[in-house]
Scaffold this motif. Structure first.
Motif: not given
Length: 211
Positions: A1-10, A13-17, A193-201
């Motif tokens: 699966m490919q994931l594309f991220s767009y940070t949008v709006g006032p 917010e992160n929208t994902y395709l 909102h914001g950057p991706k992270t991981t469960v362990d982090y």
């Protein structure tokens, strides 16, 4: 699966395709401007993918702000937890709280079931129930791809706010502990909102929900 991220709006917010096997789904379309939506549309075309659905983690205004733009172009179903209808039905009043007006959404969402194997075309998700930020928030976990789309449940070193309608810190903390911190540690978390992270982090560094 490919994931594309767009940070949008006032609300940034992160929208994902998500694209797999020539099919695509949009998660939480927050497009406020036409050019924001066009970027996702162009990506769909470049991937030669057909949009088959919109999936919502919850119905706060910033996560559905671009839904009308999507539905004007694509005749696709919208999936939402059936318990989250209050926010959906009060979309316009939500927007007014933040100082802007919106047109009502001419769509009737299909129920998004809480399920450990919800299949939508080539996609297969564990839909996990994570109330606390919104009354009936869900997250989408793909074990195969090692990722979870977390909406506004958990951010990098942060959590979703709990001062909105039916927000509850205790429920949010429980959701994070039971539904996110129990996932494999290397699972990528894609937040609303914001950057991706991981469960362990987050288990080691999140100041709000500590292990």
């Amino acid at each position: 699966m490919q994931l594309f991220s767009y940070t949008v709006g006032p609300f940034a917010e992160n929208t994902y395709l998500l694209v797999e096997s020539g099919k695509g789904i949009l998660v939480d379309p927050g497009f406020h401007k036409q050019n924001e939506f066009e970027k996702a549309r162009e990506e769909l075309e470049s991937q030669s993918a057909e949009l088959i659905a919109v999936v919502l983690t919850h119905a706060h205004v910033d996560h559905i702000l671009g839904l009308n733009r999507v539905l004007e172009v694509f005749d696709v179903p919208v999936y939402l937890s059936e318990k989250d209808r209050y926010l959906w039905n009060n979309y316009a009043s939500q927007a007014q709280m933040f100082g802007f007006n919106v047109e009502s959404i001419d769509a009737d969402p299909k129920p998004l079931p809480i399920s450990n194997s919800w299949q939508l075309g080539p996609f297969d998700f564990d839909v996990r129930y994570t109330p606390g930020h919104a009354p009936d928030h869900v997250v989408l976990y793909s074990q195969k791809d090692g990722l979870v789309i977390a909406g506004d449940t958990l951010f990098k070193q942060g959590i979703g706010r709990t001062d909105l309608y039916k927000g509850n810190f205790g429920r949010l903390e429980q959701s994070i502990r039971e539904q996110l911190y129990t996932l494999p540690g290397d699972t990528d978390i894609y937040p609303g909102h914001g950057p991706k992270t991981t469960v362990d982090y987050e288990k080691s560094n999140n100041p709000f929900v500590k292990v």
